[in-house]
Design a protein around this motif. Sequence first.
Motif, PDB file in Angstrom:
ATOM      1  N   GLY A 128      35.336  35.452  50.614  1.00 12.77           N
ATOM      2  CA  GLY A 128      34.716  36.735  50.928  1.00 12.77           C
ATOM      3  C   GLY A 128      35.554  37.457  51.967  1.00 12.77           C
ATOM      4  O   GLY A 128      35.950  36.860  52.968  1.00 12.77           O
ATOM      5  N   ILE A 129      35.839  38.725  51.711  1.00 10.91           N
ATOM      6  CA  ILE A 129      36.635  39.510  52.662  1.00 10.91           C
ATOM      7  C   ILE A 129      35.758  40.620  53.221  1.00 10.91           C
ATOM      8  O   ILE A 129      35.096  41.331  52.460  1.00 10.91           O
ATOM      9  CB  ILE A 129      37.875  40.130  51.979  1.00 10.91           C
ATOM     10  CG1 ILE A 129      38.785  39.027  51.420  1.00 10.91           C
ATOM     11  CG2 ILE A 129      38.641  41.015  52.956  1.00 10.91           C
ATOM     12  CD1 ILE A 129      40.047  39.547  50.741  1.00 10.91           C
ATOM     13  N   ILE A 162      43.806  37.234  40.661  1.00  6.24           N
ATOM     14  CA  ILE A 162      42.556  36.945  41.361  1.00  6.24           C
ATOM     15  C   ILE A 162      41.649  38.173  41.239  1.00  6.24           C
ATOM     16  O   ILE A 162      42.068  39.291  41.539  1.00  6.24           O
ATOM     17  CB  ILE A 162      42.820  36.624  42.851  1.00  6.24           C
ATOM     18  CG1 ILE A 162      43.756  35.413  42.961  1.00  6.24           C
ATOM     19  CG2 ILE A 162      41.500  36.369  43.588  1.00  6.24           C
ATOM     20  CD1 ILE A 162      44.288  35.181  44.360  1.00  6.24           C
ATOM     21  N   ARG A 163      40.408  37.922  40.783  1.00  5.87           N
ATOM     22  CA  ARG A 163      39.496  39.042  40.596  1.00  5.87           C
ATOM     23  C   ARG A 163      38.926  39.481  41.948  1.00  5.87           C
ATOM     24  O   ARG A 163      38.453  38.655  42.721  1.00  5.87           O
ATOM     25  CB  ARG A 163      38.357  38.619  39.672  1.00  5.87           C
ATOM     26  CG  ARG A 163      37.469  39.756  39.232  1.00  5.87           C
ATOM     27  CD  ARG A 163      36.416  39.271  38.282  1.00  5.87           C
ATOM     28  NE  ARG A 163      35.577  38.277  38.952  1.00  5.87           N
ATOM     29  CZ  ARG A 163      34.387  37.891  38.495  1.00  5.87           C
ATOM     30  NH1 ARG A 163      33.915  38.392  37.390  1.00  5.87           N
ATOM     31  NH2 ARG A 163      33.685  36.983  39.152  1.00  5.87           N
ATOM     32  N   ALA A 164      38.998  40.778  42.214  1.00  8.73           N
ATOM     33  CA  ALA A 164      38.428  41.318  43.460  1.00  8.73           C
ATOM     34  C   ALA A 164      37.219  42.159  43.110  1.00  8.73           C
ATOM     35  O   ALA A 164      37.309  43.060  42.285  1.00  8.73           O
ATOM     36  CB  ALA A 164      39.461  42.165  44.187  1.00  8.73           C
ATOM     37  N   ASN A 214      43.027  44.886  46.993  1.00  8.02           N
ATOM     38  CA  ASN A 214      42.540  44.640  45.631  1.00  8.02           C
ATOM     39  C   ASN A 214      43.680  44.593  44.629  1.00  8.02           C
ATOM     40  O   ASN A 214      43.731  43.723  43.759  1.00  8.02           O
ATOM     41  CB  ASN A 214      41.559  45.745  45.199  1.00  8.02           C
ATOM     42  CG  ASN A 214      40.253  45.659  45.956  1.00  8.02           C
ATOM     43  OD1 ASN A 214      40.069  44.756  46.767  1.00  8.02           O
ATOM     44  ND2 ASN A 214      39.358  46.594  45.706  1.00  8.02           N
ATOM     45  N   GLU A 215      44.609  45.543  44.753  1.00 12.23           N
ATOM     46  CA  GLU A 215      45.729  45.600  43.827  1.00 12.23           C
ATOM     47  C   GLU A 215      46.563  44.325  43.942  1.00 12.23           C
ATOM     48  O   GLU A 215      46.989  43.744  42.942  1.00 12.23           O
ATOM     49  CB  GLU A 215      46.608  46.823  44.123  1.00 12.23           C
ATOM     50  CG  GLU A 215      45.972  48.157  43.729  1.00 12.23           C
ATOM     51  CD  GLU A 215      44.917  48.649  44.732  1.00 12.23           C
ATOM     52  OE1 GLU A 215      44.611  47.933  45.720  1.00 12.23           O
ATOM     53  OE2 GLU A 215      44.380  49.747  44.512  1.00 12.23           O
ATOM     54  N   ALA A 216      46.782  43.879  45.193  1.00 11.00           N
ATOM     55  CA  ALA A 216      47.582  42.668  45.401  1.00 11.00           C
ATOM     56  C   ALA A 216      46.890  41.459  44.782  1.00 11.00           C
ATOM     57  O   ALA A 216      47.540  40.610  44.160  1.00 11.00           O
ATOM     58  CB  ALA A 216      47.814  42.443  46.898  1.00 11.00           C
ATOM     59  N   LEU A 217      45.574  41.375  44.926  1.00 11.74           N
ATOM     60  CA  LEU A 217      44.835  40.242  44.363  1.00 11.74           C
ATOM     61  C   LEU A 217      44.898  40.270  42.839  1.00 11.74           C
ATOM     62  O   LEU A 217      45.233  39.265  42.199  1.00 11.74           O
ATOM     63  CB  LEU A 217      43.372  40.278  44.830  1.00 11.74           C
ATOM     64  CG  LEU A 217      43.125  39.946  46.305  1.00 11.74           C
ATOM     65  CD1 LEU A 217      41.699  40.288  46.693  1.00 11.74           C
ATOM     66  CD2 LEU A 217      43.418  38.473  46.591  1.00 11.74           C
ATOM     67  N   GLU A 218      44.598  41.432  42.271  1.00 12.08           N
ATOM     68  CA  GLU A 218      44.584  41.549  40.810  1.00 12.08           C
ATOM     69  C   GLU A 218      45.959  41.226  40.236  1.00 12.08           C
ATOM     70  O   GLU A 218      46.070  40.563  39.201  1.00 12.08           O
ATOM     71  CB  GLU A 218      44.143  42.966  40.385  1.00 12.08           C
ATOM     72  CG  GLU A 218      42.756  43.381  40.883  1.00 12.08           C
ATOM     73  CD  GLU A 218      41.597  42.835  40.052  1.00 12.08           C
ATOM     74  OE1 GLU A 218      41.857  42.256  38.989  1.00 12.08           O
ATOM     75  OE2 GLU A 218      40.428  42.983  40.495  1.00 12.08           O
ATOM     76  N   ALA A 267      41.459  30.085  44.744  1.00  6.75           N
ATOM     77  CA  ALA A 267      40.449  31.115  44.474  1.00  6.75           C
ATOM     78  C   ALA A 267      40.778  31.889  43.199  1.00  6.75           C
ATOM     79  O   ALA A 267      41.935  32.237  42.957  1.00  6.75           O
ATOM     80  CB  ALA A 267      40.359  32.074  45.655  1.00  6.75           C
ATOM     81  N   THR A 268      39.762  32.134  42.387  1.00  9.00           N
ATOM     82  CA  THR A 268      39.944  32.995  41.222  1.00  9.00           C
ATOM     83  C   THR A 268      39.139  34.283  41.381  1.00  9.00           C
ATOM     84  O   THR A 268      39.335  35.246  40.667  1.00  9.00           O
ATOM     85  CB  THR A 268      39.468  32.301  39.931  1.00  9.00           C
ATOM     86  OG1 THR A 268      38.097  31.902  40.117  1.00  9.00           O
ATOM     87  CG2 THR A 268      40.309  31.071  39.634  1.00  9.00           C
TER      88      THR A 268
END
Lengths: 236, 471
Positions: B205-206, B130-132, B122-126, B105-106
Amino acid sequence: MTAGRDEILGAIRRSLGRSGPVDDSRAAELRARMAKPARNLIPARADLPPSEVIDLFRSQAEGVFATVDRVADMSEVPQVLTEYLKRENLPSQVVMAPDPSLDQAPWDNQPLLEIRRCLPVESDMVSVTSAPAAIAETGTLAMFSGADHPSTLNFLPETHVVVLPVNRIGKNYEDVWDLIRQRIADGEGDLNDLMPRTVNLITGPSRSGDIEQTLLLGAHGPRRLHIILVDSDDAA
Amino acid sequence: MSGSTTSQFKENAVRQLADVDLRQALTKSKGHFTGGRQNAMDKLPEFDALRDQARDLKDHVLENLDFYLETYEQNVIASGGQVHWARTAKDAQDIVLDICRSVDATSVNKGKSMIGEECDINEALEANGIRAVETDLGEYIIQIRNERPSHIIAPAVHLTKAQVETSFRETHTHLDPDRILEEPPTLLEEARTVLRKKYFEAEVGITGANFLVAETGSSIIVTNEGNGDLSQLLPKVHIVLASIEKVVPTLEDASTFLRVLARSATGQDFSVYTTVSTGPRRSTDPDGPEQYHVILLDNGRTGMLGTEFHEMLRCIRCGACMNHCPVYQSVGGHAYGWVYPGPMGAVLSPSLLGVDEAGHLPNASTFCGRCEEVCPVRIPLPKLMRHWREREFERHLTPRAARTGIRLWAFFAQRPGLYQMATGLQMRLMGWMGRRKGRFSSVPLAKGWTKYRDLPAPEGKTFQQQWAGRK
């Protein structure tokens, strides 16, 4: 992460003063409670004779900004749909659920109506579906995902038109749960003893109050929700 | 749990009180929520009885929480979904990242989730490239402003439309700079168009969950915009973030909570979209996610079970307590410094962040009791705040001046004769000192009070003396 699982369940048990799972008799009791779900307190609001249940559904739905037409039978639906689209200045191309209950309407008698029966794409402006059930208590429509009803039809197009035979209007949410359980028991579709993947209870068009609490319709889902009530679902 | 400024509540509150935009935004929202709830209540004679049932149901669930979670897990698996257990926020981040990596996933779309906020997803993804994208309008606004939500159901309630306009102009630079963008409908229109594109780009999707149904292994979300639905229907993978206390036994039980939730939150009889999701799409389904994952988060909640804070786990996150709280309505949600503001936050945050970081939040209360009065599951919030105050006092976290003051007051309060004599003298003295102006513009040890207003001078007698005189 089974370690996390055991730790969490262990921590719950310790906090509740138990050394292990609930004992067998309690477990049996809890299982029985779920096997035959009892109804809790249900507001008396929808406790009405059938014709008034329909009226309540209508007034509740209109109270949350849905619009409602009412016709005698399915033969009138195509014309009422065309008139609605014209009135709202909407295109006459619609994407329609492959739901056989919609087949009874004589769509051919509206030659200007262009109907695709498939998944919606981004450019689709109007969707037409049926609803297997509705709830008078709050003017709510119930939609079940399945081969005959893609769930994206309920959300992507800006206008969602729902053809609803009035005999599908129940009183409360609990009636919808019973209907689903009945369908599972009857082995309908490919439910295989499971809930439909997505059950959407829809009460009015999409809205948001996130900017200064101003009520705005059409945040991400449909801006318009139009319900065509059908008194008799015979083809007539 | 980075980014908490909860320990600086006082400084935060002072700053927020001076914020003109916040004053304007809060004034606008105040009557909206409280009036809405009152209207909804007036139309439903059974409302209070439903609250009693909702309270009892949650107590039943908490008493058997392990059983219902195990049953829920079995039924998720039976419907083709997967369950992951997260002891901490870090565990939850790792699980989300693993799932995202497994499908390369990107881009991830988020429906509104307070658990997502709690775990800084969000912070963990970024941080991992990975764009949240937050899709709830309010969450989207605060995401582009790099802020936290200031309210659990109305994340951008602290902002005026002019502030939203400025943020949109700064972010949506690809659009015509001369476009007209003043009123809420045009702002919504722009957000809808921008976000619509993103729905089709995300692989994952979350969403959060308002309820998990043990009987069927389903998760339920309640929204008004439809963003949570598009976020879970269009991507390949649907991840549900939920804390362990969200489980309920049956769909009937969920219905009871649904009947009190929206009424308490926004004053709607029912939210626009109540969505029950069970497993991934079926073989004949034309749409829906191919994978369905649920992450069950503890993050300190098992530590509250069976303690004096047990009842807090009944909370269904409606926000009624903050809508009716005079302190929240003055300082806004950001003063609380973390994810959960208002009375529910004042009780929950010390449990999740620790008493050292957040133990002082319960002091920001007038103990007027409105929060308990309006709570749909009847959480005795003032009592729970009092428990935290006791703990803070026991742990010597209360400032020395306050401790000395309380001790001094306790000394007199235990000696009624002395108390009456001392207060009588004080009133006469203050009455004499203030006889010219009738008020004091400063009083020793009470600068916090007199900084913003004068203290009226007493007119002579204490309350007890006047009471005795009436008899």
